[in-house]
Scaffold this motif. Structure first.
Motif, short mmCIF file in Angstrom:
data_model
loop_
_atom_site.label_atom_id
_atom_site.label_comp_id
_atom_site.label_asym_id
_atom_site.label_seq_id
_atom_site.Cartn_x
_atom_site.Cartn_y
_atom_site.Cartn_z
N VAL A 120 0.85 -1.19 0.00
CA VAL A 120 0.00 0.00 0.00
C VAL A 120 0.89 1.25 0.00
CG1 VAL A 120 -1.72 1.32 1.27
CG2 VAL A 120 -1.87 -1.18 1.19
N LEU A 121 0.65 2.13 -0.96
CA LEU A 121 1.32 3.42 -1.02
C LEU A 121 0.27 4.52 -0.97
CD1 LEU A 121 3.96 2.75 -3.85
CD2 LEU A 121 4.33 2.70 -1.39
N TRP A 122 0.70 5.71 -0.57
CA TRP A 122 -0.21 6.84 -0.41
C TRP A 122 0.28 8.05 -1.19
CZ3 TRP A 122 -4.55 5.97 2.58
CH2 TRP A 122 -4.53 4.85 3.40
N ASN A 123 -0.67 8.80 -1.74
CA ASN A 123 -0.39 10.13 -2.29
C ASN A 123 -0.86 11.17 -1.30
OD1 ASN A 123 -1.18 8.59 -5.24
ND2 ASN A 123 0.70 9.80 -5.14
N CYS A 124 0.01 12.11 -0.99
CA CYS A 124 -0.30 13.22 -0.09
C CYS A 124 -0.68 14.42 -0.95
CB CYS A 124 0.92 13.51 0.78
SG CYS A 124 0.56 14.42 2.29
N ILE A 125 -1.78 15.08 -0.63
CA ILE A 125 -2.33 16.12 -1.50
C ILE A 125 -2.75 17.32 -0.66
CG2 ILE A 125 -4.04 16.65 -3.29
CD1 ILE A 125 -4.35 13.53 -3.54
N ASN A 126 -2.32 18.51 -1.05
CA ASN A 126 -2.79 19.73 -0.39
C ASN A 126 -4.03 20.26 -1.10
OD1 ASN A 126 -0.86 19.80 1.60
ND2 ASN A 126 0.41 21.36 0.63
N ARG A 127 -4.99 20.66 -0.30
CA ARG A 127 -6.20 21.28 -0.83
C ARG A 127 -6.26 22.73 -0.38
NH1 ARG A 127 -12.15 21.14 1.68
NH2 ARG A 127 -13.44 21.55 -0.17
N TYR A 128 -6.58 23.62 -1.29
CA TYR A 128 -6.76 25.04 -0.99
C TYR A 128 -8.16 25.41 -1.49
CZ TYR A 128 -1.67 24.51 -1.11
OH TYR A 128 -0.39 24.07 -0.92
N VAL A 129 -9.02 25.85 -0.57
CA VAL A 129 -10.41 26.10 -0.95
C VAL A 129 -10.84 27.46 -0.42
CG1 VAL A 129 -11.34 24.95 1.11
CG2 VAL A 129 -12.73 25.12 -0.98
N LYS A 130 -11.63 28.15 -1.23
CA LYS A 130 -12.12 29.48 -0.86
C LYS A 130 -13.35 29.36 0.02
CE LYS A 130 -13.49 31.90 -4.31
NZ LYS A 130 -13.40 32.70 -5.55
N THR A 131 -13.36 30.12 1.13
CA THR A 131 -14.44 29.99 2.10
C THR A 131 -15.68 30.78 1.71
OG1 THR A 131 -13.54 31.82 3.39
CG2 THR A 131 -12.86 29.58 3.99
N ARG A 132 -15.52 31.78 0.88
CA ARG A 132 -16.70 32.46 0.37
C ARG A 132 -16.44 32.80 -1.09
NH1 ARG A 132 -14.29 36.93 3.21
NH2 ARG A 132 -13.99 38.74 1.83
N GLY A 133 -17.51 32.79 -1.87
CA GLY A 133 -17.35 32.87 -3.32
C GLY A 133 -17.61 34.24 -3.91
N ASN A 134 -17.42 34.31 -5.22
CA ASN A 134 -17.69 35.52 -5.99
C ASN A 134 -18.60 35.17 -7.15
OD1 ASN A 134 -16.10 38.18 -5.34
ND2 ASN A 134 -14.77 36.47 -4.79
N GLU A 135 -19.68 34.43 -6.83
CA GLU A 135 -20.57 33.98 -7.89
C GLU A 135 -21.18 35.14 -8.66
OE1 GLU A 135 -20.56 32.99 -4.81
OE2 GLU A 135 -20.00 30.87 -4.90
N THR A 136 -21.52 36.23 -7.95
CA THR A 136 -22.13 37.38 -8.63
C THR A 136 -21.17 38.00 -9.62
OG1 THR A 136 -23.50 37.85 -6.69
CG2 THR A 136 -23.23 39.61 -8.32
N ARG A 137 -19.91 38.20 -9.19
CA ARG A 137 -18.92 38.79 -10.08
C ARG A 137 -18.67 37.90 -11.29
NH1 ARG A 137 -12.64 40.23 -8.47
NH2 ARG A 137 -12.03 41.08 -10.50
#
Length: 442
Positions: A120-137
């Motif tokens: 068993v091997l693993w891939n380590c992955i960083n996630r960067y996510v925006k907490t509030r959006g700009n859907e209107t823009r």
């Protein structure tokens, strides 16, 4: 950027008979395998922009199973000792390089034997996510759907190496388009390498890394964008969702794949078999070389990897040495600091060591199998590790080549990437010859 290199047919070349990717299966005992601890926890807040706050988290996914490579012990690299003849050590390193490259050649020819590793091997992955959006823009701009970026690092670097250019992108006028970023890390690099240290084989195959990328995009990338926290070990998607992705791509996401050097090559190899993952575009900086150049080049690179120093008394000592080396001297200071901070780990002697413990031929030949809907473009410098001719592709479409006659900095890369994100995802790429410098040079 307009093309400055006219298309010419590829020169005569001998096929290396590119191999098929090994099918990916579910590990039969995976449900009993404990999730390993993360080696390098990070603060959750990554970056704050007018468009929103980006949070950072680190996750694990099982790598593709089984592996293409058999179980082979890691090579024992002769260590430098004061007073020992440099010529003697070089002779040992050259012999070790020959042994490793012979095994690699036999692997590619299908004559190595030993079966497939089932560890068993693993891939380590960083996630960067925006907490509030700009859907209107975005709606006012006529493109309401945000972008998910998938980033695959270059050889001998790690997932964190993207963070400087990522901050520049998020601060740019097009930054509001980016909702989520996944920075993937290969099994033998960075934190992934630390987690997998006892299960890695003594040789690696870039086709396994391509399978790992496809495995994540097919079976583990969440179906919908969510700003809530995700578990460290991402949940495997239902088989019905994975099958739908194979046929139709993503239901709600707009993906842009960016691969640098090694990550560009492995992303492209995944795209050959899994076209729908990489639509509408794939921006890559791939390590693609013609076969007649590869054996000589790979021997030189492997010998260099075995020869380089990997231990220091402290991070400060390592950083000071990095600053004196020609390779690192052109890096932006903040990127070099990132490397010193995240490419090193504590060793048992109270000092630090590199985390990273240690395919190109077939991908060059497979370029004409990439779907023409996946537009590719990269910059070929006038001078570099390899010539323009070494990166010539088999067909004119879908690849565009541009001659690079300017120094390409992180800021310039961001200036190219940002309009590409904002203007119907027109892709940008760089060259194989720029290698690390395209992303890291100041």
């Amino acid at each position: 950027m307009a093309n400055t290199i006219p298309y010419t047919p590829s020169p005569e070349w001998r096929s290396v008979n590119p191999r098929q990717l090994l099918p990916i299966h579910v590990h039969p005992n995976l449900h009993n395998v404990e999730t390993p601890p993360l080696p390098s926890p990070r603060p959750p807040v990554f970056h704050t922009t007018p468009a929103g706050i980006y949070l950072r988290s680190t996750h694990l996914t099982p790598a593709a199973f089984p592996r293409l490579v058999p179980d082979i012990p890691l090579p024992q690299i002769p260590q430098y000792t004061p007073g020992r003849s440099a010529a003697e050590r070089l002779k040992e390193l050259e012999a070790l390089t020959g042994e490793v490259m012979e095994k690699q050649h036999k692997l590619m020819q299908g004559t190595l034997g030993g079966g497939h590793s089932v560890k068993v091997l693993w891939n380590c992955i960083n996630r960067y996510v925006k907490t509030r959006g700009n859907e209107t823009r975005r709606a006012l701009a006529g493109n309401p759907a945000g972008i998910t970026l998938f980033l695959a690092h270059g050889g001998a670097t790690l997932k964190e190496i993207w963070e400087t250019v990522l901050r520049s992108l998020l601060d740019s006028p097009a930054g509001y388009m980016v909702d989520e970023v996944w920075a993937w890390e290969a099994v033998q690099h960075g934190d992934s390498g630390l987690i997998n240290a006892h299960n890695l084989s003594g040789i690696s195959d870039w086709w396994d890394d391509a399978r790992d990328i496809a495995h994540f995009l097919l079976s583990y990338l969440p179906e919908d964008l969510e700003t809530k926290a995700l578990p460290v070990r991402l949940k495997r998607l239902p088989e019905s969702t994975s099958e739908a992705r194979k046929e139709h791509g993503y239901r709600t996401r707009k993906m842009v794949v960016v691969g640098h050097c090694f990550g560009g090559c492995t992303s492209l190899r995944a795209a050959v078999d899994f076209q729908n993952y990489f639509l509408p575009s794939s921006s890559v900086d791939p390590a693609l070389i013609q076969p007649y150049r590869s054996i000589r080049d790979c021997n030189i690179w492997v010998l260099g990897a075995f020869s380089k120093r990997s231990q220091w008394a402290s991070r400060e000592d390592a950083l000071q040495l990095f600053k004196t080396l020609p390779f690192f001297r052109t890096w932006k200071p903040e990127v070099l600091q990132l490397y010193a901070d995240h490419a090193l780990t504590d060793d048992s002697n109270g000092g630090v060591k590199l985390k990273t413990l240690h395919g190109v031929l077939g991908m060059w030949e497979l370029m004409d199998k990439v779907d023409e809907a996946i537009t590719l473009r990269w910059i070929v410098p006038k001078r570099g590790l390899m010539s323009e001719e070494a990166t010539r592709v088999v067909q004119e479409a879908p690849v565009e080549l541009a001659q690079d006659d300017i120094r390409c900095s992180v800021a310039e890369l961001t200036n190219q990437l940002s309009p590409s994100v904002d203007m119907e995802f027109q892709p940008i790429t760089g060259s194989v010859d720029m290698m690390h410098t395209k992303l890291l040079q100041s």
